[in-house]
Enzyme design. Sequence first.
Site, mmCIF file in Angstrom:
data_model
loop_
_atom_site.group_PDB
_atom_site.id
_atom_site.type_symbol
_atom_site.label_atom_id
_atom_site.label_comp_id
_atom_site.label_asym_id
_atom_site.label_seq_id
_atom_site.Cartn_x
_atom_site.Cartn_y
_atom_site.Cartn_z
ATOM 1 N N CYS A 1 110.791 55.895 118.216
ATOM 2 C CA CYS A 1 110.292 54.934 119.193
ATOM 3 C C CYS A 1 111.409 54.044 119.717
ATOM 4 O O CYS A 1 111.169 53.171 120.544
ATOM 5 C CB CYS A 1 109.152 54.090 118.619
ATOM 6 S SG CYS A 1 109.623 52.965 117.315
ATOM 7 N N CYS B 1 106.796 45.088 120.658
ATOM 8 C CA CYS B 1 107.945 44.455 120.003
ATOM 9 C C CYS B 1 107.493 43.326 119.079
ATOM 10 O O CYS B 1 108.036 43.164 117.980
ATOM 11 C CB CYS B 1 108.918 43.930 121.058
ATOM 12 S SG CYS B 1 109.701 45.215 122.060
#
Length: 330
Positions: free
Chosen positions: A54, A131
């Site tokens: 990712c 995030c």
Amino acid sequence: MAKHDLIGGSIWDEYSQKVQDLMNSPRNMGQITEEEAKERGGKLIIADFGAESCGDAVRLYWLVDEKTDIIMDAKFKSFGCGTAIASSDTMAELCIGKTVDEAVKITNIDVEKAMRDDPETPAVPPQKMHCSVMAYDVIKAAAASYKGVNPEDFEDEIIVCECARISLGTIRDVIRMNDLKTVEEITQYTKAGAFCKSCIKPGGHEKREYYLVDILEETRAQMEAEKLKAIADAKISGNDSDLAFEELTVVGQLKAVEAVIDAEIRPMLMMDGGNMEILDIKKNDKGIIDIYIRYLGACSGCASGSGGTLYAIENVLQENLSQNIRVLPI
């Protein structure tokens, strides 16, 4: 660094100034060594979270006072985009001064809100919320390491998405905290399902025990049941058990309305940087219950506040409480 070096065009406007500043000048980036930990009389904890697939990963350093469990200092190293750096830096800052048990309660919502320039405007676009979720996960990994327990003992760590290393517990938490309603939103917020897609639904190249479509359905069903219970509890707490909405006291009506708004309406408004508050509830001479509201943040002055948004609020309250409700913005 110029704006166009990071993000092009108007997309940059979706990021708060705090995020932009932390991308370029993080306050807590670095590491804590064993030598430093000994000098300062604390226990060093190092935790990692992320995956090459990712593209983002973070390493968190905690210096913990074992007598009080207080996190004396926190540093991080981030391997990923600018938003990952800003989120990780904010996460480390939020940990400092808290006990380990307090730090575990830090959510991705707390991280994102701490990066806002003003309380009503999101700091990052939805596709970058993963995030802050990564920061949320690495805190739990650090806490599990400090407590000397396996992560699966600390929380539900069944891995649903092997590609992005996203756990069942994280997916359930993120759905609840962010009021997610689609699999696409889960992928935006966590990156689960963004790669091989085997975890989205049955029929992929690899059979799995848990699929995003089922987790979403189950979690939303639990949220709906909790919402209905909250409405019922609101009636009971006002000593109006088993009464129709029209028969409740004003206090009971207010509690019932607030419960529905908190569960169904406010999360959606806040996703767009807005909010609302209840000003008054009155029954007019025609038996209609008028609920007076005021829009806050981005909703204030928005054209849809007297159109589509108002209709949606009124419709939700009518479906859950009474068809005799009318919502009036002030």
